[in-house]
Design an enzyme around this catalytic site. Structure first.
Site, short mmCIF file in Angstrom:
data_model
loop_
_atom_site.label_atom_id
_atom_site.label_comp_id
_atom_site.label_asym_id
_atom_site.label_seq_id
_atom_site.Cartn_x
_atom_site.Cartn_y
_atom_site.Cartn_z
N GLU A 35 0.87 -1.18 0.00
CA GLU A 35 0.00 0.00 0.00
C GLU A 35 0.91 1.23 0.00
O GLU A 35 1.78 1.35 0.86
CB GLU A 35 -0.90 0.00 1.23
CG GLU A 35 -1.85 -1.17 1.30
CD GLU A 35 -2.66 -1.17 2.59
OE1 GLU A 35 -3.50 -0.27 2.76
OE2 GLU A 35 -2.42 -2.07 3.43
N ARG A 70 4.41 -12.75 10.21
CA ARG A 70 5.13 -11.53 9.88
C ARG A 70 6.40 -11.42 10.71
O ARG A 70 6.57 -12.12 11.72
CB ARG A 70 4.25 -10.31 10.11
CG ARG A 70 3.82 -10.10 11.54
CD ARG A 70 3.04 -8.81 11.71
NE ARG A 70 3.89 -7.66 11.50
CZ ARG A 70 3.43 -6.41 11.32
NH1 ARG A 70 2.13 -6.18 11.32
NH2 ARG A 70 4.26 -5.42 11.15
N LYS A 102 3.36 0.25 10.59
CA LYS A 102 3.44 1.45 9.76
C LYS A 102 2.84 2.66 10.46
O LYS A 102 3.34 3.78 10.35
CB LYS A 102 2.76 1.21 8.41
CG LYS A 102 3.06 2.28 7.38
CD LYS A 102 2.45 1.94 6.03
CE LYS A 102 3.13 0.79 5.37
NZ LYS A 102 2.62 0.53 4.00
#
Length: 707
Positions: free
Chosen positions: A36, A261, A271
């Site tokens: 993104e 992750r 983020k």
């Protein structure tokens, strides 16, 4: 790491190999990296990049880069360009396969219309808060929206008017009609589209409704013909929704596979939290060398090879765990140890005067550029009567185990001569040493004496007449807490910021061979660590070096003495650790070529045994030995360890052991046997009649600590 190619290295590759064998998707393998564009990529994204591009390469497939750009409020072209630069820097090429979810806005709209026409979607007038209230909880089912029973015709009309811009932001949404009582909250009529009057960085004002990520992602995968949609573990609960959309639309169906992750100690990889650090000024932008972003790591001096090697070493898992920062630092040390030229740099200069060296004399001394690679050649170092050494390399009243310069003591100057301290000149007001006066032995040129006398200390230096001025930025961990993002007790993660994460020294002296050093070039400053020329602030007239990583690791030792928590999962004993050079004078006196894997012990000292997960890659008989089997064991070190085990009676066919996960004593002192060097011990047990190795049923990673 090289292993038997017939053995899949992780569960994702096992799935793909089975799919190829079954000729699923006609044997095609097509992956994608779907960022993104709402921030810069970080080290966690590198794991996904290496995985997706790596799998495509291994199976002769393809890998796309697709920007999931469905939120115009947070997305910028700056982020798009930075992401492309990072992927290229890591060494990967998407060819002609660069896509954007915004490329598919028309098709996604058509998909949404089909779902409405089939009675599988409806326009809802509930507010965002009301939708949350109607959704229910993990223990209570949701309830239907009062607008759920609208007719297909009314829903089509309202959805078209939403697109035409007739309604205000947040006034209406399009929702999938699934099951408000589903135990999976993601299946309780999730929102597919929202009204948002905001210009998009690519489509401008063409659209005032935008699809949600969950609706966009699977359909974009389908449009591109992706076969294996590899996601992180937080999307596991979203997989039923991913599948539901594809099945209801009756379009090509990729397979979503989830993996854990990356979590890394002493930093945050959220983020949202990285955005806070940037926007609130806690760091100097996304490329601040303390940031875990790829641009930050690149500016600090990390190499793409070290990042790729790190991602290979940590492997893949199905459960979340935390990787020790020491492993990332080890990866860059291991890489730079082979390629970085050695140079002299004095960070806190102290004048050293050789009283018996001719005043106007200068000479050029030979110095190898890298003892690890003779092919890198040598350079000339200017030597003169007045030199600079480190302030910490002289003590007027030295403590025990201090082997550097002191009154009456002789030391070696690297590549130069033996020198002996005769006297010290001090500031009368402060008592600070201003200069040390020494004599040199001209027969010890090169740093060796003909009479064989030995000195215990070796100092680096630069010639005062030839030294270049430089600024050095010493970077440390961004946080003092190994798990700052845990939000324990509601504590703001920024409360754990390390106030000493950056120390700038402006009066450094470096050897003249560094003149004109290119931005981004990397060096080992002898006894200090690895440094890189800053790619942003440095220029021809101003040398600025960023410390990439120190030479040895005392961080784990400091944690232990302070009583902090133990190493997290995946922490490994490094062949070279990070070092805090200012912690201990004694530590810097260790031999430069001493390279321990871990503290060597005897079997009597069980309290220090380091148990690790090992995967047996090869097993075979030992000729001439009745009880021994030769095992080649993977401990996640980038090589295989040879271990001899007395278990032949239990395993007459040693090949049966290949692929087993076993427990290895990783820090046992290596034993030289007549058959070869045995580098550890595989735990086994039994009685006179039965014997077997200890093994795991799950899929722990090689090198994982066993507690």
């Amino acid at each position: 790491m090289k292993t038997d190619s017939s053995l899949p290295s992780d569960f994702i590759r096992s799935i793909i190999m089975k799919d190829i064998k079954a000729n699923k998707h006609d044997g095609r393998v097509h992956t994608r990296f779907p960022p993104e564009p709402n921030g810069y990529l970080h080290i966690g994204h590198a794991k996904s990049i290496c995985l997706n591009f790596g799998i495509a390469a291994e199976f002769n497939g393809l890998c796309n880069v697709r920007f999931d750009d469905t939120n115009p409020i947070k997305e910028e072209e700056e982020f798009v360009e930075s992401i492309k630069e990072d992927v290229r820097w890591l060494g990967f090429d998407w060819g002609e396969r660069l896509y954007y979810a915004s490329d598919y806005f028309d098709q996604l709209y058509a998909f949404a219309v089909k779902l409405i026409q089939d009675g599988n979607a409806y326009v809802d007038d509930l507010s965002a808060n009301e939708i949350r209230q109607y959704r229910g909880t993990l223990t209570e089912p949701g309830k239907d929206s009062p607008y759920r029973t609208r007719s297909i015709e009314e829903n089509l009309d309202l959805f078209e008017r939403m697109r035409a811009g007739e309604f205000e932001d947040g006034s209406r949404v399009l929702r999938a009609k699934i099951d408000m009582t589903s135990p999976n909250l993601n299946m309780r009529d999730p929102v597919m589209y929202r009204v948002l009057h905001a210009p998009h960085h690519r489509t401008g004002n063409t659209w005032c409704i935008y699809p949600m990520y969950d609706f966009t992602h699977g359909q974009s995968d389908s449009i591109e013909g992706i076969t294996h949609s590899i996601c992180t573990l937080e999307f596991e609960d979203h997989r039923p929704l991913y599948d539901w959309f594809l099945d209801k639309l009756e379009i090509f169906h990729p397979q979503q596979i989830e993996f854990a992750r990356l979590n890394l100690t002493y930093t945050v990889l959220s983020k949202r939290k990285l955005v806070e650090l940037v926007e609130e000024g806690h760091v100097n932008g996304w490329d601040d060398p303390r940031m875990p972003t790829l641009s930050g790591l690149r500016r600090r001096g990390y190499t793409p090879e070290s990042i790729r090697n790190f991602c290979d070493r940590i492997g893949l898992a199905k459960r979340d765990s935390t990787v020790d920062m020491a492993l990332l630092e080890h990866s860059i040390r291991e890489d730079l140890n082979k390629r970085a030229p050695r140079v002299m740099a004095v960070l806190r200069p102290l004048r050293l005067v050789l009283d018996n060296y001719p005043e106007n004399q200068e000479e050029a001394l030979d110095a190898e550029n890298n003892p690890e690679d003779a092919g890198m050649g040598s350079r000339k170092l200017p030597f003169s009567r007045v030199l600079f050494i480190e302030q910490e390399d002289f003590r007027e009243d030295p403590p025990k185990q201090y082997f550097r310069l002191a009154p009456g003591r002789e030391v070696r100057l690297k590549h130069a001569y033996y020198v002996k301290c005769e006297r010290v000149v001090k500031d009368e007001r402060t008592g600070e040493a201003l200069a040390v006066h020494c004599t040199y032995d001209p027969t010890t040129r090169g740093g060796w004496s003909e009479d064989g006398r030995k000195v215990r200390g070796t100092l680096h230096w630069v010639s005062a007449a030839h030294a270049l001025d430089a600024e050095v930025r010493l970077y440390d961990h961004l946080f003092v807490n190994p798990h700052p993002g845990g939000d324990e007790g509601g504590t703001d993660f920024k409360a754990f910021l390390n106030p000493k994460s950056l120390k700038t020294i402006k009066s450094c002296k470096v050897e003249p061979n560094l003149k004109g050093a290119a931005p981004g070039s990397r060096y080992q400053f002898l006894r200090h660590g690895y440094f890189s020329v800053d790619a942003v602030d440095a220029c021809d007239d101003k040398l600025i070096f960023n410390r990439i990583v120190t030479l040895r690791d005392t961080w784990a030792k400091i944690e232990k003495t302070q009583g902090k928590e133990s190493q997290p999962t995946h922490a490994v004993e490094m062949r070279r650790g990070t070092a805090n050079q200012e912690t201990s004078a004694q530590a810097t006196e260790k031999r430069d070529d001493f390279d321990p894997i871990a503290e060597e012990i005897t079997l009597e000292d069980f309290s220090k045994i380091d148990l690790r997960v090992g995967i047996i890659r090869q097993a075979g008989l030992v000729k001439g030995a009745k009880k021994l089997i030769r095992l080649m064991v993977d401990l996640g070190e980038g090589r295989l360890r040879q271990i001899f085990a007395g278990i032949r009676t239990a395993y007459p066919e040693p090949n049966a052991l290949a692929g087993k996960r076993v427990i290895v004593v990783a820090n046992l002192k290596p034993r030289q046997m007549s058959f070869g060097l045995s580098e550890g011990m595989v735990l086994s047990g039994g009685d006179a009649d039965t014997l077997c190795v200890t093994a795991f049923d799950g899929e722990p990673l090689p090198g994982q600590k066993v507690s």
